[in-house]
Design a protein around this motif. Sequence first.
Motif, short mmCIF file in Angstrom:
data_model
loop_
_atom_site.label_atom_id
_atom_site.label_comp_id
_atom_site.label_asym_id
_atom_site.label_seq_id
_atom_site.Cartn_x
_atom_site.Cartn_y
_atom_site.Cartn_z
N HIS A 144 0.73 -1.00 0.26
CA HIS A 144 0.32 -0.15 0.13
C HIS A 144 0.83 1.22 0.39
CE1 HIS A 144 -3.60 2.34 0.03
NE2 HIS A 144 -2.82 3.14 1.57
N SER A 145 1.64 1.24 1.49
CA SER A 145 2.70 2.37 1.16
C SER A 145 3.63 2.53 0.18
CB SER A 145 2.75 2.69 2.91
OG SER A 145 3.87 1.69 2.86
N GLU A 146 3.85 1.64 -0.12
CA GLU A 146 5.25 1.65 -1.36
C GLU A 146 5.06 0.96 -2.48
OE1 GLU A 146 9.02 0.57 1.40
OE2 GLU A 146 7.60 -0.50 1.79
N SER A 147 4.22 1.34 -3.18
CA SER A 147 3.68 1.50 -4.42
C SER A 147 4.79 0.79 -5.23
CB SER A 147 1.91 1.63 -4.96
OG SER A 147 2.61 2.85 -4.76
N SER A 148 5.08 1.90 -5.66
CA SER A 148 5.93 1.98 -7.28
C SER A 148 7.12 0.86 -6.61
CB SER A 148 6.90 3.52 -6.85
OG SER A 148 7.50 3.97 -6.17
N GLU A 149 7.77 0.27 -5.43
CA GLU A 149 8.93 -0.49 -5.38
C GLU A 149 8.17 -1.42 -6.00
OE1 GLU A 149 8.37 2.04 -3.21
OE2 GLU A 149 10.27 3.63 -2.75
N VAL A 150 6.97 -2.10 -5.55
CA VAL A 150 6.56 -3.10 -5.44
C VAL A 150 5.96 -3.27 -6.51
CG1 VAL A 150 3.99 -4.12 -5.11
CG2 VAL A 150 5.42 -2.57 -2.90
N ARG A 151 5.53 -2.50 -7.39
CA ARG A 151 5.35 -2.27 -8.47
C ARG A 151 6.80 -2.33 -10.00
NH1 ARG A 151 1.02 2.23 -10.31
NH2 ARG A 151 -0.55 2.21 -8.53
#
Lengths: 255, 328
Positions: free
Chosen positions: B68-75
């Motif tokens: 949720h809070s680190e969406s761009s790393e996850v993406r």
Amino acid sequence: MIEANAVYVIVAREFKKFVRERSRLVSTIARPLVWLFLVGGGMSRLVPTGRGVSYMQFIFPGILGMTILFSSIFSSISIIWDKEFGFMKEILVAPISRFSVVIGKAMSGMLLSTIQSVIILAFFPFLGLRIGPLEIIGIVFVCAVLAFALSSFGIVLASFYESYESFSVIMNFIVMPMFFLSGAMYPVKVMPPVLQYFTKVNPLTFGIDALKHLIFPLEKGPMSPDFPFVIDLLVIVAASVFFVTIGGKAFERKG
Amino acid sequence: MQIIKVDSLVKKFGAITAVDGISFEVEENTIFGFLGPNGAGKTTTISILCTLLAPTSGTAYLNGHNCHSESSEVRRSIGIVFQDSSLDKDLTARENLLFHAYLYDVDKAERKKRVDDALAFAELSDRADNLIKTFSGGMKRRLEVARGLIHRPKVLFLDEPTLGLDPQSRSNLWEFITDLPKRHNVTIFMTTHYMEEAEVCDKIAIIDKGRIIASGTPQELKKIVGGDVIYLKTTDNQKAAGQIRELFGVEASEKDGEIFISVLKGEACIPDIIREIGERVLSVRMQRPTLNDVFLKLTGKEIREEYASAGDDIKEAVRSYRRRHDRG
């Protein structure tokens, strides 16, 4: 944050599809020409304009504005198609900011609309108009800024609609009124005061007015531009910034 | 290493609870299957893991990043193949892949090579410059899987990857998918409601009505049902059944002219049984428990079409809720 590669590839995709789809190109070029020569040509005989520009010459800036309006809105509405056919998901899960997507879409609309308006502009000698090279550069610039503003406006519209059935709603209740309330077909100064009010909140009005300044700068009569050139430019630049910001917000909300 | 960690995840759409407090972990470079009927909450869970939806409560971590809070790393760490095609059908296969490479900021020097590799991997090199609208369902799905791998993700999500494919392309696709963890050093997270397809998974979680009701390897899950069933036809069923009970200490009863025996390792038991009561055996057959039996045992219902259609109602309700509230 804006990712240059993402913006580039979003624009490149729209450009590829535009070039590939001949029928779309033909129809977007044909519509303004039909208006210009059939409506403009016919009305020229009815509307006495004295020694100034003929009616057909008068609507030429409006027809350029129409080309930009339709192609910009159409380009942005493709966002609804992308949602409907699933491609938008590919973009939304990518590690890029929503604002890059909005900038990419707005720049696609700007590029395609400007190309189309330049094609229409090339017809000016057939209308008996004389436009100098400096003015032509100015016209292309105004067209590009206006296209950016209207494409961004289209993105804001697209963010409110989910399915392509809404396309006709947008066309009939937003795009067509915007066109008729823009001073494209008749000068703003001859309109009833109520309608004049609407023209003044319509960015297209100022874009077309700027084009009138560049296309027939010497016109003095009722067909002359309605607002000062500087105001026209300020309004379309401000509209660009305004709508692209709102478009970015509208897109982010869906995160 | 645990590449995905989900803890007490809840997602509500208004009054509907699509995901109801699930927790699970996924080991790196394995195939993890999320199994359940339509509307069980599979796609909602995937959407949360892919950062497309915010959870109502609970946490999800992927590759050490909060979904949720680190969406761009996850993406950056994930690739996704959605239930419905997300290819641009007016572009060619190569253009679709290039688009992806640019979006994920693949290094300029590598872009072309990765796209060519992906085309070769999807066995579509000879169709690279054809428009997607000329492709079959199986070709599109392969291309989407290959596209999802272009940016070298840690986890590849496959949401009902074989939905709408014919049996032939379905089995081709499975061969292709089971190869991925080894070849590409990637973890596969897939959902399906076809029980037989989940057999390829290293680990499975069975989900129903937003809750995980069982998890484990396919073998472990099948033990819930109680192992294999051997069916015997003999010249004297009653006598044979008595002998089997006596000699092997297992349940053996007669039904419809057949003795059926529940055992853990059927293939190892059959020779012993035949050796002991050999002269009387007329026929032998064995049935392995399927994951469908597991689901049946756990929920008391089949994961079949009539049930699936009830799930579709939930799906539609969630969709219309999202249309009204989240917009996309």
